[in-house]
Scaffold this motif. Structure first.
Motif, short mmCIF file in Angstrom:
data_model
loop_
_atom_site.label_atom_id
_atom_site.label_comp_id
_atom_site.label_asym_id
_atom_site.label_seq_id
_atom_site.Cartn_x
_atom_site.Cartn_y
_atom_site.Cartn_z
N GLY A 84 38.13 41.54 44.10
CA GLY A 84 38.92 42.76 44.14
C GLY A 84 40.21 42.63 44.91
N LEU A 93 34.74 45.05 44.99
CA LEU A 93 34.44 43.79 44.31
C LEU A 93 34.52 42.58 45.23
N SER A 148 36.40 38.56 35.68
CA SER A 148 35.33 39.10 36.52
C SER A 148 34.99 40.54 36.17
N ILE A 149 35.99 41.31 35.72
CA ILE A 149 35.71 42.70 35.33
C ILE A 149 35.48 42.82 33.82
N TYR A 188 40.60 37.71 37.91
CA TYR A 188 40.20 39.11 38.08
C TYR A 188 39.77 39.72 36.75
#
Length: 89
Positions: A17, A13, A56-57, A53
Motif C-alpha cells: 500500500g 495493505l 497485488s490488488i 501494486y
C-alpha cells in the motif's frame, strides 16, 4: 505532503500500500533530471512500483498498461543509446 497525509492513515495493505506513495515521492524528488535517459529510468521505477501494486490488488488491466509502458520506455532508452553510438561513429 497531502499524499503522505492520506496514504499513511488509510493504508491497509502494508508495504504494498505504500508503493504508490513511494513512487510519487521519488518522482517528485527526481523529476528535475535533464538527462533523457535518467528521466526515462525514473519513469520506469515509477511504473514498476505501480505494476507491483496493480498486481497485488488484482488490477490486471492497469498492470498490463504498466508493463507496456516499461517495455516502451526500455525501447526508447535503447534507441537513444543506439542513436548516440551512431553519431559517435
Amino acid at each position: 505532503m497531502l499524499s503522505i497525509l492520506f496514504t499513511i492513515p488509510f493504508n491497509n495493505l502494508g508495504f504494498i500500500g505504500l508503493l504508490p506513495l513511494i513512487s510519487n515521492v521519488v518522482y517528485i524528488l527526481f523529476m528535475h533530471f535533464k538527462n533523457v535517459v535518467h528521466f526515462k529510468l525514473l519513469i520506469t521505477f515509477n511504473t514498476l512500483c505501480w505494476l507491483i501494486y496493480d498486481f497485488s490488488i488484482k488490477s490486471y488491466t492497469s498492470a498490463l498498461f504498466d508493463f507496456l509502458t516499461i517495455v516502451a520506455t526500455f525501447i526508447a532508452i535503447y534507441q537513444i543509446k543506439h542513436d548516440k553510438t551512431k553519431e559517435a561513429e
